[in-house]
Design a protein around this motif. Structure first.
Motif, PDB file in Angstrom:
ATOM      1  N   ALA A   1       0.824  -1.198   0.000  1.00  0.00           N
ATOM      2  CA  ALA A   1       0.000   0.000   0.000  1.00  0.00           C
ATOM      3  C   ALA A   1       0.867   1.260   0.000  1.00  0.00           C
ATOM      4  N   ALA A   2       1.982   1.227   0.704  1.00  0.00           N
ATOM      5  CA  ALA A   2       2.861   2.395   0.746  1.00  0.00           C
ATOM      6  C   ALA A   2       3.420   2.697  -0.642  1.00  0.00           C
ATOM      7  N   ASP A   3       3.705   1.655  -1.418  1.00  0.00           N
ATOM      8  CA  ASP A   3       4.177   1.863  -2.794  1.00  0.00           C
ATOM      9  C   ASP A   3       3.109   2.541  -3.638  1.00  0.00           C
ATOM     10  N   LEU A   4       1.858   2.156  -3.450  1.00  0.00           N
ATOM     11  CA  LEU A   4       0.766   2.776  -4.204  1.00  0.00           C
ATOM     12  C   LEU A   4       0.659   4.264  -3.891  1.00  0.00           C
ATOM     13  N   VAL A   5       0.806   4.609  -2.634  1.00  0.00           N
ATOM     14  CA  VAL A   5       0.717   6.020  -2.237  1.00  0.00           C
ATOM     15  C   VAL A   5       1.899   6.797  -2.808  1.00  0.00           C
ATOM     16  N   ARG A   6       3.101   6.243  -2.699  1.00  0.00           N
ATOM     17  CA  ARG A   6       4.282   6.918  -3.266  1.00  0.00           C
ATOM     18  C   ARG A   6       4.121   7.118  -4.775  1.00  0.00           C
ATOM     19  N   ASN A   7       3.652   6.085  -5.450  1.00  0.00           N
ATOM     20  CA  ASN A   7       3.454   6.189  -6.899  1.00  0.00           C
ATOM     21  C   ASN A   7       2.343   7.179  -7.235  1.00  0.00           C
ATOM     22  N   GLY A   8       1.308   7.231  -6.413  1.00  0.00           N
ATOM     23  CA  GLY A   8       0.235   8.196  -6.629  1.00  0.00           C
ATOM     24  C   GLY A   8       0.717   9.628  -6.492  1.00  0.00           C
ATOM     25  N   VAL A   9       1.552   9.884  -5.507  1.00  0.00           N
ATOM     26  CA  VAL A   9       2.122  11.226  -5.312  1.00  0.00           C
ATOM     27  C   VAL A   9       2.985  11.597  -6.511  1.00  0.00           C
ATOM     28  N   LYS A  10       3.788  10.652  -6.984  1.00  0.00           N
ATOM     29  CA  LYS A  10       4.631  10.904  -8.155  1.00  0.00           C
ATOM     30  C   LYS A  10       3.784  11.137  -9.408  1.00  0.00           C
ATOM     31  N   ALA A  11       2.709  10.366  -9.552  1.00  0.00           N
ATOM     32  CA  ALA A  11       1.835  10.524 -10.716  1.00  0.00           C
ATOM     33  C   ALA A  11       1.172  11.896 -10.712  1.00  0.00           C
ATOM     34  N   GLU A  12       0.718  12.334  -9.551  1.00  0.00           N
ATOM     35  CA  GLU A  12       0.110  13.661  -9.461  1.00  0.00           C
ATOM     36  C   GLU A  12       1.144  14.738  -9.807  1.00  0.00           C
ATOM     37  N   ALA A  13       2.350  14.598  -9.298  1.00  0.00           N
ATOM     38  CA  ALA A  13       3.414  15.565  -9.591  1.00  0.00           C
ATOM     39  C   ALA A  13       3.756  15.581 -11.081  1.00  0.00           C
ATOM     40  N   ALA A  14       3.569  14.451 -11.754  1.00  0.00           N
ATOM     41  CA  ALA A  14       3.853  14.359 -13.185  1.00  0.00           C
ATOM     42  C   ALA A  14       2.698  14.878 -14.035  1.00  0.00           C
ATOM     43  N   GLY A  15       1.583  15.254 -13.385  1.00  0.00           N
ATOM     44  CA  GLY A  15       0.472  15.838 -14.126  1.00  0.00           C
ATOM     45  C   GLY A  15      -0.756  14.968 -14.289  1.00  0.00           C
ATOM     46  N   PHE A  16      -0.755  13.782 -13.731  1.00  0.00           N
ATOM     47  CA  PHE A  16      -1.953  12.941 -13.819  1.00  0.00           C
ATOM     48  C   PHE A  16      -3.071  13.571 -12.998  1.00  0.00           C
ATOM     49  N   SER A  17      -4.281  13.548 -13.526  1.00  0.00           N
ATOM     50  CA  SER A  17      -5.395  14.185 -12.813  1.00  0.00           C
ATOM     51  C   SER A  17      -6.329  13.179 -12.145  1.00  0.00           C
ATOM     52  N   PHE A  18      -6.204  11.892 -12.469  1.00  0.00           N
ATOM     53  CA  PHE A  18      -7.014  10.837 -11.858  1.00  0.00           C
ATOM     54  C   PHE A  18      -6.087   9.769 -11.303  1.00  0.00           C
ATOM     55  N   LEU A  19      -6.415   9.248 -10.142  1.00  0.00           N
ATOM     56  CA  LEU A  19      -5.693   8.114  -9.580  1.00  0.00           C
ATOM     57  C   LEU A  19      -6.719   7.019  -9.310  1.00  0.00           C
ATOM     58  N   PHE A  20      -6.621   5.939 -10.050  1.00  0.00           N
ATOM     59  CA  PHE A  20      -7.530   4.809  -9.891  1.00  0.00           C
ATOM     60  C   PHE A  20      -6.856   3.745  -9.040  1.00  0.00           C
ATOM     61  N   VAL A  21      -7.571   3.222  -8.070  1.00  0.00           N
ATOM     62  CA  VAL A  21      -7.053   2.154  -7.218  1.00  0.00           C
ATOM     63  C   VAL A  21      -8.039   0.998  -7.276  1.00  0.00           C
ATOM     64  N   SER A  22      -7.535  -0.191  -7.492  1.00  0.00           N
ATOM     65  CA  SER A  22      -8.376  -1.379  -7.582  1.00  0.00           C
ATOM     66  C   SER A  22      -8.074  -2.309  -6.408  1.00  0.00           C
ATOM     67  N   ASP A  23      -9.104  -2.953  -5.892  1.00  0.00           N
ATOM     68  CA  ASP A  23      -8.860  -3.943  -4.837  1.00  0.00           C
ATOM     69  C   ASP A  23      -9.065  -5.352  -5.376  1.00  0.00           C
ATOM     70  N   HIS A  24      -9.098  -5.466  -6.654  1.00  0.00           N
ATOM     71  CA  HIS A  24      -9.444  -6.734  -7.268  1.00  0.00           C
ATOM     72  C   HIS A  24      -8.189  -7.532  -7.606  1.00  0.00           C
ATOM     73  N   PHE A  25      -8.242  -8.348  -8.584  1.00  0.00           N
ATOM     74  CA  PHE A  25      -7.211  -9.316  -8.927  1.00  0.00           C
ATOM     75  C   PHE A  25      -5.923  -8.647  -9.386  1.00  0.00           C
ATOM     76  N   HIS A  26      -4.820  -8.980  -8.738  1.00  0.00           N
ATOM     77  CA  HIS A  26      -3.477  -8.536  -9.123  1.00  0.00           C
ATOM     78  C   HIS A  26      -2.586  -9.769  -9.202  1.00  0.00           C
ATOM     79  N   PRO A  27      -2.399 -10.332 -10.365  1.00  0.00           N
ATOM     80  CA  PRO A  27      -1.645 -11.596 -10.458  1.00  0.00           C
ATOM     81  C   PRO A  27      -0.180 -11.479 -10.052  1.00  0.00           C
TER      82      PRO A  27
END
Length: 70
Positions: A1-27
């Motif tokens: 989960a901490a990696d997701l938050v770090r990546n989300g912060v980086k994505a926002e800083a890079a200009g992404f306007s939406f952050l989608f998070v899924s709790d479903h299947f991650h192989p």
């Protein structure tokens, strides 16, 4: 989960306007499921300022009881 938050912060800083998070299947995850979406979205909400946060997939039948989601 901490990696997701770090990546989300980086994505926002890079200009992404939406952050989608899924709790479903991650192989690629040993458990086969993603992190619980709600704590991750909560952490992202305190770590980001502009990006819209979205739950991309929620599984109310097998992973969460519907009253928990409500």
């Amino acid at each position: 989960a901490a990696d997701l938050v770090r990546n989300g912060v980086k994505a926002e800083a890079a200009g992404f306007s939406f952050l989608f998070v899924s709790d479903h299947f991650h192989p690629w995850n040993r458990q086969g499921h993603g992190s619980s979406v709600w704590p991750v979205l909560g952490s992202l909400s305190t770590s980001t300022t502009r990006a819209l946060l979205v739950s991309a997939v929620v599984c109310p039948i097998l992973r969460f009881h519907m009253t928990t989601l409500a």
